[in-house]
Write a protein that holds these residues in place. Structure first.
Motif, mmCIF file in Angstrom:
data_model
loop_
_atom_site.group_PDB
_atom_site.id
_atom_site.type_symbol
_atom_site.label_atom_id
_atom_site.label_comp_id
_atom_site.label_asym_id
_atom_site.label_seq_id
_atom_site.Cartn_x
_atom_site.Cartn_y
_atom_site.Cartn_z
ATOM 1 N N ALA A 27 0.798 -1.219 0.000
ATOM 2 C CA ALA A 27 0.000 0.000 0.000
ATOM 3 C C ALA A 27 0.831 1.270 0.000
ATOM 4 O O ALA A 27 0.403 2.292 -0.544
ATOM 5 N N TRP A 63 -0.493 7.819 -1.602
ATOM 6 C CA TRP A 63 -1.225 6.700 -1.039
ATOM 7 C C TRP A 63 -2.213 7.136 0.028
ATOM 8 O O TRP A 63 -3.210 6.463 0.281
ATOM 9 N N ASP A 87 -5.650 7.688 -1.425
ATOM 10 C CA ASP A 87 -6.227 6.538 -2.107
ATOM 11 C C ASP A 87 -7.020 5.713 -1.088
ATOM 12 O O ASP A 87 -6.434 5.140 -0.164
ATOM 13 N N TRP A 102 -8.441 2.757 -1.141
ATOM 14 C CA TRP A 102 -8.057 1.350 -1.022
ATOM 15 C C TRP A 102 -6.752 1.198 -0.247
ATOM 16 O O TRP A 102 -6.633 0.326 0.630
ATOM 17 N N ARG A 103 -5.769 2.049 -0.553
ATOM 18 C CA ARG A 103 -4.488 1.964 0.148
ATOM 19 C C ARG A 103 -4.639 2.316 1.623
ATOM 20 O O ARG A 103 -4.025 1.681 2.498
ATOM 21 N N ARG A 113 -7.331 1.909 3.485
ATOM 22 C CA ARG A 113 -7.981 0.782 4.154
ATOM 23 C C ARG A 113 -7.002 -0.363 4.372
ATOM 24 O O ARG A 113 -7.045 -1.040 5.413
ATOM 25 N N THR A 114 -6.122 -0.572 3.405
ATOM 26 C CA THR A 114 -5.134 -1.633 3.539
ATOM 27 C C THR A 114 -4.193 -1.363 4.702
ATOM 28 O O THR A 114 -3.889 -2.256 5.510
#
Length: 222
Positions: free
Chosen positions: A35, A47, A50, A52-53, A55-56
Motif C-alpha cells: 500500500a 497513497w 487513495d 483502497w491503500r 484501508r489496507t
C-alpha cells in the motif's frame, strides 16, 4: 499425570500460536509494503488519498496488536517447553529481546496510525508539517529497532534449541542466517523483514509436527 499432560500440550501450543503470529505479522508487513510506496513524502495525490491503500494500511495496523499478543503466547509456550533446562543468561536475553520486539513493533504501528490521523485532519492536497519526521520515526522503529530485537530473539532461540536438541541443526543454522539478515540488511533491503515471520512459521511447524511424534524428551542440563 498433570505434569505429563502439560509437557505434551506445551509444544503443540507453541506451534499453534507461533503459526498464528507468523501469519498475522507477515500479512501486516505485506499489506504495508504493497500500500505504501518507498518514498511517500507528499500527501497530495499519494497513497494517503487513495481509499483502497488507506484501508489496507488500517487493516495492517489493526493486525499488529493481535500479532504481538500471539507472539507473547509463543514466547511463554517456548519457555515452558524449555523448562528447568534453560540457561539463565540466554533466558534473560530471550525474554528481553522478545519484549522489546513487541514494544517497538507497537510503537511503529502507533506512529503510523498517528500519521494517518494527521493526514485526515490536514485534508488532501497539502504537504503535512512533520510528515517526513513521522515517517522516519515509523520506519526506524520497524526496520531498525524492532527487526534488530527480532534478530537477537532469533539467535537466542536458535542457540537454546540447538543446545537442548529441541531444534535440528539445519533449523538452528537457518535461524542464525535469519538473525544476520535482520541485523545487517533489514534497513536497506525492502521486504527483508519478512524473513522473521517466515522463520517463526518454520519453527512453529517443526514444533507442532514433532509434538505428534513419540520420542525421548530433550535432555535436561544438570
Amino acid at each position: 499425570m498433570e505434569t505429563k499432560l502439560q509437557a505434551l500440550r506445551t509444544p503443540r501450543a507453541a506451534g499453534l500460536v507461533g503459526i498464528i503470529f507468523a501469519l498475522l505479522l507477515a500479512a501486516a508487513i505485506v499489506m504495508v509494503r504493497v500500500a505504501i510506496p518507498d518514498e511517500p513524502d507528499y500527501v497530495g495525490n499519494s497513497w494517503v488519498t487513495d481509499p483502497w491503500r488507506r484501508r489496507t494500511v488500517h487493516t495492517a495496523l489493526n493486525l499488529i496488536p493481535f500479532a504481538g499478543i500471539f507472539f507473547l503466547w509463543f514466547m511463554g509456550a517456548v519457555r515452558a517447553r524449555i523448562g528447568a533446562a534453560e540457561d539463565q543468561f540466554f533466558a534473560m536475553v530471550f525474554l528481553g529481546s522478545g519484549l522489546l520486539f513487541v514494544a517497538t513493533l507497537f510503537g511503529a504501528a502507533a506512529a503510523a496510525g498517528g500519521l494517518l490521523v494527521t493526514a485526515d485532519a490536514a485534508g488532501a492536497g497539502s504537504k503535512l508539517q512533520g510528515w517526513s519526521f513521522g515517517r522516519h520515526v515509523t520506519y526506524s522503529l520497524l526496520t531498525t529497532y524492532a527487526m534488530r530485537m527480532a534478530a537477537v530473539f532469533t539467535f537466542t532461540t536458535s542457540t537454546i534449541g540447538r543446545r537442548l536438541g529441541v531444534l535440528p541443526r539445519w533449523l538452528s543454522l537457518l535461524g542464525y542466517l535469519v538473525a544476520l539478515t535482520l541485523l545487517l540488511v533489514s534497513r536497506t533491503i525492502g521486504w527483508s523483514e519478512l524473513v522473521f515471520p517466515v522463520w517463526a512459521l518454520v519453527v512453529s511447524l517443526h514444533i507442532l509436527v514433532a509434538s505428534f511424534r513419540p520420542g525421548p524428551a530433550p535432555v535436561v542440563a544438570s
